[in-house]
Scaffold this active site. Structure first.
Site, PDB file in Angstrom:
ATOM      1  N   ASP A  86      10.838  50.786  38.775  1.00 18.80           N
ATOM      2  CA  ASP A  86      11.983  51.663  38.956  1.00 18.80           C
ATOM      3  C   ASP A  86      11.631  52.821  39.890  1.00 18.80           C
ATOM      4  OD1 ASP A  86      14.542  52.492  38.623  1.00 18.80           O
ATOM      5  OD2 ASP A  86      14.308  53.210  36.576  1.00 18.80           O
ATOM      6  N   GLY A  87      12.626  53.279  40.622  1.00 21.75           N
ATOM      7  CA  GLY A  87      12.451  54.463  41.453  1.00 21.75           C
ATOM      8  C   GLY A  87      12.451  54.211  42.949  1.00 21.75           C
ATOM      9  N   ASN A  88      12.764  52.998  43.365  1.00 22.31           N
ATOM     10  CA  ASN A  88      12.802  52.709  44.809  1.00 22.31           C
ATOM     11  C   ASN A  88      13.842  53.578  45.514  1.00 22.31           C
ATOM     12  OD1 ASN A  88      10.991  50.710  44.219  1.00 22.31           O
ATOM     13  ND2 ASN A  88      12.375  48.996  44.641  1.00 22.31           N
ATOM     14  N   GLY A  89      15.024  53.677  44.912  1.00 22.49           N
ATOM     15  CA  GLY A  89      16.114  54.433  45.521  1.00 22.49           C
ATOM     16  C   GLY A  89      15.768  55.912  45.648  1.00 22.49           C
ATOM     17  N   SER A 101      17.707  42.850  36.942  1.00 21.59           N
ATOM     18  CA  SER A 101      18.332  42.659  35.631  1.00 21.59           C
ATOM     19  C   SER A 101      19.708  42.020  35.831  1.00 21.59           C
ATOM     20  CB  SER A 101      18.486  43.990  34.911  1.00 21.59           C
ATOM     21  OG  SER A 101      19.491  44.761  35.534  1.00 21.59           O
ATOM     22  N   ASN A 154      21.976  44.515  37.242  1.00 20.29           N
ATOM     23  CA  ASN A 154      21.790  44.875  38.655  1.00 20.29           C
ATOM     24  C   ASN A 154      22.755  44.157  39.600  1.00 20.29           C
ATOM     25  OD1 ASN A 154      18.157  45.241  38.418  1.00 20.29           O
ATOM     26  ND2 ASN A 154      19.742  46.828  38.377  1.00 20.29           N
ATOM     27  N   ARG A 205      13.033  54.662  28.966  1.00 18.45           N
ATOM     28  CA  ARG A 205      13.858  53.634  28.333  1.00 18.45           C
ATOM     29  C   ARG A 205      13.205  52.274  28.518  1.00 18.45           C
ATOM     30  NH1 ARG A 205      17.674  56.436  31.283  1.00 18.45           N
ATOM     31  NH2 ARG A 205      17.549  55.016  33.043  1.00 18.45           N
ATOM     32  N   SER A 265      15.420  49.543  28.666  1.00 18.41           N
ATOM     33  CA  SER A 265      16.437  48.893  29.497  1.00 18.41           C
ATOM     34  C   SER A 265      16.481  47.373  29.376  1.00 18.41           C
ATOM     35  CB  SER A 265      16.272  49.292  30.966  1.00 18.41           C
ATOM     36  OG  SER A 265      16.482  50.666  31.115  1.00 18.41           O
TER      37      SER A 265
HETATM   38  C1  IPE Z   1      14.163  49.458  42.018  1.00 20.29           C
HETATM   39  O1  IPE Z   1      14.473  50.785  41.822  1.00 20.29           O
HETATM   40  C2  IPE Z   1      14.504  48.523  40.945  1.00 20.29           C
HETATM   41  C3  IPE Z   1      15.412  47.401  41.283  1.00 20.29           C
HETATM   42  C4  IPE Z   1      16.474  47.150  40.561  1.00 20.29           C
HETATM   43  C5  IPE Z   1      15.113  46.493  42.382  1.00 20.29           C
HETATM   44  P1  IPE Z   1      15.952  51.383  41.804  1.00 20.29           P
HETATM   45  O2  IPE Z   1      16.759  50.747  42.858  1.00 20.29           O
HETATM   46  O3  IPE Z   1      16.487  51.275  40.416  1.00 20.29           O
HETATM   47  O4  IPE Z   1      15.669  52.898  42.170  1.00 20.29           O
HETATM   48  P2  IPE Z   1      16.393  54.203  41.640  1.00 20.29           P
HETATM   49  O5  IPE Z   1      16.460  54.110  40.148  1.00 20.29           O
HETATM   50  O6  IPE Z   1      17.745  54.231  42.262  1.00 20.29           O
HETATM   51  O7  IPE Z   1      15.509  55.316  42.092  1.00 20.29           O
HETATM   52 MG    MG Z   2      16.669  52.533  38.785  1.00 19.04          MG
END
Ligand code: IPE
Ligand code: MG
Length: 232
Positions: free
Chosen positions: A2-5, A47, A50, A176, A178
């Site tokens: 998590d956290g790519n965005g 997921s 997603n 979490r 999730s």
């Molecule tokens: C990557 O992180 C996880 C995937 C679903 C591929 P996110 O895309 O959830 O990144 P955030 O939570 O927006 O930072």
């Molecule tokens: Mg995320």
């Protein structure tokens, strides 16, 4: 993972750039895990929920997955890594499904590490799928309700035949689970870090494992019982 965005946003980049860098972390973590002798590595890549993300982001994630499968196949073959998918593989685009099947077939005999990719995965869905298949068996008369034990139940999950995870890592400062491996993590040690997935590399993995090694796992017993069992 998590956290790519958020990693991307922090740098003024678009989310896709975060996923691209996240894919580099996948490569690094697979490699490091194999080197240090981890037998099962499960990555929560997508997921069921997603799928609700913008189409353009889904398309980019699928493209990255396709590229990953292509570029990593040789490494999986030469390093004894068996690829396996857990989740509703039927939800994936045709081309990706084909590539996944090929990679799974080609690596089926590998024994050094299992790389589980969770794709279109949901923990509750997995449990419900198992319950459905078990009830069918009961209906057919192949199984009686009395015969259903946790072990039998596990055999109907996507992870049948695999050990439960010892350590669950979640990145990006979310505390979490999730919907991830709900059944399987009953006794897993949980590790949370604020590091975003694109920054989670070998060093961060080793730190998580070191933390894990400091924990005392009692599985419902007392500390004294565990110490005694260890001496035996
Ligand atoms: C990557 O992180 C996880 C995937 C679903 C591929 P996110 O895309 O959830 O990144 P955030 O939570 O927006 O930072
Ligand atoms: Mg995320």
């Amino acid at each position: 993972m998590d956290g790519n965005g958020r990693w991307a946003k922090q740098r003024g980049l678009d989310r896709i750039a975060g996923h691209r860098e996240g894919a580099e972390s996948v490569r690094a973590i697979v490699r490091a895990s194999r080197e240090i002798g981890i037998k099962y590595l499960t990555l929560y890549a997508l997921s069921i929920e997603n799928w609700q993300r913008p189409k353009i982001e889904i398309r980019a994630l699928m493209a990255l997955l396709g590229r990953f499968l292509k570029s990593e196949l040789d490494e999986m073959l030469s390093n004894g890594i068996r690829l396996n998918v857990i989740g509703r593989i039927e939800d994936l685009p045709k081309g990706i499904k084909r590539r996944l099947k090929q990679a799974m077939d080609q690596t089926a005999h590998n024994r050094d590490m299992v790389l589980n990719l969770s794709l279109s995965y949901g923990g509750r869905d997995e449990i419900v799928d198992a319950a459905k298949r078990i009830s069918l068996r009961v209906k057919e008369g192949a199984l009686t309700p009395e015969e259903i034990t946790p072990e039998i139940f596990s055999a109907f999950l996507y992870t049948h035949g695999m050990p439960d995870p010892d350590l669950l890592i979640r990145t990006s400062g979310e505390f979490r689970v999730s919907n991830f491996l709900l059944w399987q993590i009953a006794y897993a040690e949980l590790y949370f870090t604020t590091t975003f997935w694109p920054d989670f590399r070998r060093e961060q993995l080793l730190a998580a494992i070191e933390d894990f090694q400091q924990r005392e796992r009692r599985f419902g017993m007392t500390g004294e019982q565990v110490a005694f069992a260890r001496k035996e």
